[in-house]
Design a protein around this motif. Sequence first.
Motif, PDB file in Angstrom:
ATOM      1  N   PRO A   1       0.815  -1.227   0.000  1.00  0.00           N
ATOM      2  CA  PRO A   1       0.000   0.000   0.000  1.00  0.00           C
ATOM      3  C   PRO A   1       0.842   1.269   0.000  1.00  0.00           C
ATOM      4  N   ILE A   2       1.994   1.238   0.675  1.00  0.00           N
ATOM      5  CA  ILE A   2       2.890   2.401   0.681  1.00  0.00           C
ATOM      6  C   ILE A   2       3.435   2.642  -0.721  1.00  0.00           C
ATOM      7  N   ALA A   3       3.770   1.565  -1.432  1.00  0.00           N
ATOM      8  CA  ALA A   3       4.264   1.706  -2.798  1.00  0.00           C
ATOM      9  C   ALA A   3       3.192   2.307  -3.711  1.00  0.00           C
ATOM     10  N   VAL A   4       1.933   1.882  -3.536  1.00  0.00           N
ATOM     11  CA  VAL A   4       0.835   2.428  -4.349  1.00  0.00           C
ATOM     12  C   VAL A   4       0.646   3.915  -4.053  1.00  0.00           C
ATOM     13  N   LEU A   5       0.652   4.276  -2.771  1.00  0.00           N
ATOM     14  CA  LEU A   5       0.501   5.681  -2.387  1.00  0.00           C
ATOM     15  C   LEU A   5       1.662   6.518  -2.915  1.00  0.00           C
ATOM     16  N   GLY A   6       2.871   5.967  -2.821  1.00  0.00           N
ATOM     17  CA  GLY A   6       4.033   6.692  -3.332  1.00  0.00           C
ATOM     18  C   GLY A   6       3.969   6.903  -4.828  1.00  0.00           C
ATOM     19  N   LEU A   7       3.563   5.871  -5.570  1.00  0.00           N
ATOM     20  CA  LEU A   7       3.452   5.986  -7.023  1.00  0.00           C
ATOM     21  C   LEU A   7       2.419   7.043  -7.410  1.00  0.00           C
ATOM     22  N   ALA A   8       1.246   6.996  -6.779  1.00  0.00           N
ATOM     23  CA  ALA A   8       0.201   7.986  -7.072  1.00  0.00           C
ATOM     24  C   ALA A   8       0.668   9.391  -6.707  1.00  0.00           C
ATOM     25  N   GLY A   9       1.330   9.524  -5.562  1.00  0.00           N
ATOM     26  CA  GLY A   9       1.832  10.832  -5.141  1.00  0.00           C
ATOM     27  C   GLY A   9       2.854  11.401  -6.111  1.00  0.00           C
ATOM     28  N   CYS A  10       3.755  10.569  -6.600  1.00  0.00           N
ATOM     29  CA  CYS A  10       4.767  11.020  -7.562  1.00  0.00           C
ATOM     30  C   CYS A  10       4.115  11.548  -8.842  1.00  0.00           C
ATOM     31  N   VAL A  11       3.117  10.829  -9.342  1.00  0.00           N
ATOM     32  CA  VAL A  11       2.442  11.243 -10.582  1.00  0.00           C
ATOM     33  C   VAL A  11       1.712  12.567 -10.375  1.00  0.00           C
ATOM     34  N   VAL A  12       0.968  12.685  -9.271  1.00  0.00           N
ATOM     35  CA  VAL A  12       0.200  13.910  -9.011  1.00  0.00           C
ATOM     36  C   VAL A  12       1.128  15.108  -8.846  1.00  0.00           C
ATOM     37  N   LEU A  13       2.174  14.969  -8.037  1.00  0.00           N
ATOM     38  CA  LEU A  13       3.082  16.096  -7.812  1.00  0.00           C
ATOM     39  C   LEU A  13       3.840  16.477  -9.077  1.00  0.00           C
ATOM     40  N   ALA A  14       4.245  15.486  -9.867  1.00  0.00           N
ATOM     41  CA  ALA A  14       5.001  15.777 -11.091  1.00  0.00           C
ATOM     42  C   ALA A  14       4.185  16.646 -12.042  1.00  0.00           C
ATOM     43  N   PHE A  15       2.902  16.313 -12.216  1.00  0.00           N
ATOM     44  CA  PHE A  15       2.084  17.057 -13.173  1.00  0.00           C
ATOM     45  C   PHE A  15       1.395  18.263 -12.543  1.00  0.00           C
ATOM     46  N   SER A  16       1.695  18.543 -11.268  1.00  0.00           N
ATOM     47  CA  SER A  16       1.245  19.779 -10.635  1.00  0.00           C
ATOM     48  C   SER A  16       2.315  20.870 -10.678  1.00  0.00           C
TER      49      SER A  16
END
Length: 405
Positions: free
Chosen positions: A363-378
Amino acid sequence: MPPTSLTRRLGLADAVFLGLGSMIGAGVFAAFAPAARAAGAGLLIALVLAAVVAYCNATSSARLAAIYPQSGGTYVYGRERLGEFWGYLAGWGFVTGKTASCAAMTLTVVAYAAPGLGQPWRSLLAVAVVAALTAVNYFGVHRSALATRVIVSCTLLVLLVSGVAMAAGPAGGGPLVAWPGGGGVLEAAGLLFFAFAGYARLATLGEEVRDPARTIPRAIPLALGITLVVYAALAVLLLVRLGPAALAASPDPIAAAVPGWLAPVVRVGAAVAALGSLLALILGVSRTTLAMSRDGHLPRFLAAVHPRYQVPHRAELAVGVVVAVLAASIDLRAAIGFSSFAVLTYYAVANAAAFTLSGKARPIAVLGLAGCVVLAFSLPLPSVLAGCGALLLGGLAYGVRRIRR
């Protein structure tokens, strides 16, 4: 043929100090003002978001580093867990993004050490700074670790004195915490991620750490936790002392927030902290370059290890030359945005690789992956476009190499 393996010389304390050296200088003195410009009084919220994503990335990286204790970090993890292309993409993102970080730290050193210096002397000083730190790294990682200990200790002392002085001063007014409209908080979190990304240096140094399966998983959260405490305390003090608007407008917020007699000390401390970040950054980029060169993704002659100093000397010299050229020709804010996008891509691959491991950290890996994508395109649009262009260029180079092979 020159050797291509490195010697394990670094213990837990060395690894923690290298991680601190990579993060403290970047966050406090380079990223707070542009982040405050995006988020205003939402700076603390952005800091928490960046820290959560960084924690997820650090957890995934630590698990993988314990299994694959080699130079290269996520380049190795992506290659082993996801396939050659994903490892290559992570390595390419790291090398390009962290090379931009090196340029940003060089510009920070010059800005604080010689604020009124004009061209061409400004560019010449930047080149001299890069040359000096490349020389330190060239003569052995143990010397680099010792230099980083001294730099981090001096930086923390300056920040402690500055924090006490700010706490004793009058408040600047304005709200301490607020959520502004739009994507300001997310953009600020993406910019602040630049300040947390230094723990990657510990993973890329996996081949030079003693007992890496035990040392790296301990060193990464320790370095990250200490850094978060320092950042949070200073962010609160800066918001209270200056207010969100003045913090956003100040090129040197900590120097602006302390009494006038202390400002020169802060400037020296900022230059020293940025030197520590630059020292560790060059160390990490050269190790990933070494790993990619071993596999033929970069010129193989860069994979050589010096027989006496036990460092990838050709890779370090090549990285130093590129950083010197960039530092003489690019803008600090652009460098931070581009670096954040590329490094978030790197950690997206790390989290995807960690997801393939069994256990409760998925679950931490999933949260980290989603967070990276959101922050990158923000991040600001120019940074997103430049980052996508760099990744596309790297992908095309990989495709051409595959076709020729």
